[in-house]
Design a protein around this motif. Sequence first.
Motif, PDB file in Angstrom:
ATOM      1  N   VAL A 127     -29.465 -53.586  -1.518  1.00 35.40           N
ATOM      2  CA  VAL A 127     -28.470 -54.496  -2.112  1.00 35.40           C
ATOM      3  C   VAL A 127     -28.821 -54.593  -3.592  1.00 35.40           C
ATOM      4  O   VAL A 127     -29.945 -54.968  -3.948  1.00 35.40           O
ATOM      5  CB  VAL A 127     -28.499 -55.898  -1.464  1.00 35.40           C
ATOM      6  CG1 VAL A 127     -27.444 -56.806  -2.108  1.00 35.40           C
ATOM      7  CG2 VAL A 127     -28.282 -55.811   0.040  1.00 35.40           C
ATOM      8  N   ASN A 129     -27.206 -54.458  -8.051  1.00 33.27           N
ATOM      9  CA  ASN A 129     -26.168 -54.480  -9.074  1.00 33.27           C
ATOM     10  C   ASN A 129     -26.295 -53.209  -9.910  1.00 33.27           C
ATOM     11  O   ASN A 129     -27.393 -52.679 -10.074  1.00 33.27           O
ATOM     12  CB  ASN A 129     -26.324 -55.683 -10.006  1.00 33.27           C
ATOM     13  CG  ASN A 129     -26.155 -57.001  -9.296  1.00 33.27           C
ATOM     14  OD1 ASN A 129     -25.539 -57.084  -8.242  1.00 33.27           O
ATOM     15  ND2 ASN A 129     -26.722 -58.047  -9.866  1.00 33.27           N
ATOM     16  N   HIS A 140     -21.544 -55.427  -8.116  1.00 33.81           N
ATOM     17  CA  HIS A 140     -22.305 -56.658  -7.911  1.00 33.81           C
ATOM     18  C   HIS A 140     -22.619 -56.817  -6.427  1.00 33.81           C
ATOM     19  O   HIS A 140     -21.717 -56.718  -5.588  1.00 33.81           O
ATOM     20  CB  HIS A 140     -21.494 -57.859  -8.421  1.00 33.81           C
ATOM     21  CG  HIS A 140     -22.197 -59.162  -8.255  1.00 33.81           C
ATOM     22  ND1 HIS A 140     -23.315 -59.483  -8.974  1.00 33.81           N
ATOM     23  CD2 HIS A 140     -21.950 -60.211  -7.435  1.00 33.81           C
ATOM     24  CE1 HIS A 140     -23.720 -60.692  -8.611  1.00 33.81           C
ATOM     25  NE2 HIS A 140     -22.911 -61.142  -7.676  1.00 33.81           N
ATOM     26  N   ASN A 141     -23.880 -57.052  -6.106  1.00 36.15           N
ATOM     27  CA  ASN A 141     -24.330 -57.182  -4.712  1.00 36.15           C
ATOM     28  C   ASN A 141     -23.826 -56.014  -3.869  1.00 36.15           C
ATOM     29  O   ASN A 141     -23.339 -56.192  -2.757  1.00 36.15           O
ATOM     30  CB  ASN A 141     -23.890 -58.503  -4.097  1.00 36.15           C
ATOM     31  CG  ASN A 141     -24.677 -59.668  -4.648  1.00 36.15           C
ATOM     32  OD1 ASN A 141     -25.808 -59.517  -5.099  1.00 36.15           O
ATOM     33  ND2 ASN A 141     -24.075 -60.839  -4.622  1.00 36.15           N
ATOM     34  N   ASN A 143     -23.700 -52.813  -1.527  1.00 36.46           N
ATOM     35  CA  ASN A 143     -24.405 -52.364  -0.332  1.00 36.46           C
ATOM     36  C   ASN A 143     -23.597 -51.242   0.292  1.00 36.46           C
ATOM     37  O   ASN A 143     -22.386 -51.349   0.406  1.00 36.46           O
ATOM     38  CB  ASN A 143     -24.554 -53.543   0.642  1.00 36.46           C
ATOM     39  CG  ASN A 143     -25.222 -53.136   1.928  1.00 36.46           C
ATOM     40  OD1 ASN A 143     -24.546 -52.901   2.920  1.00 36.46           O
ATOM     41  ND2 ASN A 143     -26.531 -53.054   1.917  1.00 36.46           N
ATOM     42  N   GLN A 172     -31.442 -56.623  -5.818  1.00 38.58           N
ATOM     43  CA  GLN A 172     -31.492 -58.050  -5.518  1.00 38.58           C
ATOM     44  C   GLN A 172     -32.912 -58.381  -5.051  1.00 38.58           C
ATOM     45  O   GLN A 172     -33.676 -57.496  -4.663  1.00 38.58           O
ATOM     46  CB  GLN A 172     -30.468 -58.413  -4.444  1.00 38.58           C
ATOM     47  CG  GLN A 172     -29.024 -58.247  -4.899  1.00 38.58           C
ATOM     48  CD  GLN A 172     -28.687 -59.132  -6.082  1.00 38.58           C
ATOM     49  OE1 GLN A 172     -29.095 -60.285  -6.152  1.00 38.58           O
ATOM     50  NE2 GLN A 172     -27.949 -58.594  -7.033  1.00 38.58           N
ATOM     51  N   SER A 175     -35.161 -56.551  -2.312  1.00 40.32           N
ATOM     52  CA  SER A 175     -34.403 -55.359  -1.910  1.00 40.32           C
ATOM     53  C   SER A 175     -34.742 -54.225  -2.868  1.00 40.32           C
ATOM     54  O   SER A 175     -35.735 -54.283  -3.593  1.00 40.32           O
ATOM     55  CB  SER A 175     -32.899 -55.644  -1.903  1.00 40.32           C
ATOM     56  OG  SER A 175     -32.203 -54.564  -1.302  1.00 40.32           O
TER      57      SER A 175
END
Length: 182
Positions: A127, A129, A140-141, A143, A172, A175
């Motif tokens: 996860v 950016n 953004h975020n 996955n 993140q 992660s």
Amino acid sequence: MAKIQTKKVLKSSSPLIFLLHLLSVGLTCAAYSLPDKYFINCGSDTDVNSGNRTFRGDLNSDSISFSKPSYPVKNSSQLPDVLALYQTARVFDQSSHYEFDISSDGTHLVRLHFFAFSSAKNLYKAVFNVSTSHPFLLLHNFNVQNSSQSPVIKDFFLSITQGKFCVYFRPQESSFAFVSAI
């Protein structure tokens, strides 16, 4: 009576006007050439041909650089030749980047390829950016889930100025980030 004939002329000429417009757009696109051409096979020391392009392994490319710490991972499963570009990826456990030299101002296509596969790191769990040095937040975020059958490709048209241009990968908390090709 004259009004009816005018409407018929306009209706019958609409397809012709539309075709002329398409032709002009097509000629404009055909004249466009990429200002800078970087095709990067991330996490690899080998070049891969894909779609009439040669993606250079980032481990042996002198035209780009990437920040450390990062490390390459290799797919433990053999993929068909059409997916050869997605046999490797570069993984980032902390904020890192790729750096490119841009020779001229203009609109550039930045295409990011992601193919999640099982390796020492399970890429499905990443996860992160993605942003650039100009500063644009691209993802953004982000996955990559359930893409084991096909890559996820994200295209961005960006106005970029001459000089150094960076694409940042920021994981993140607890992660990591990865990229298969640029």
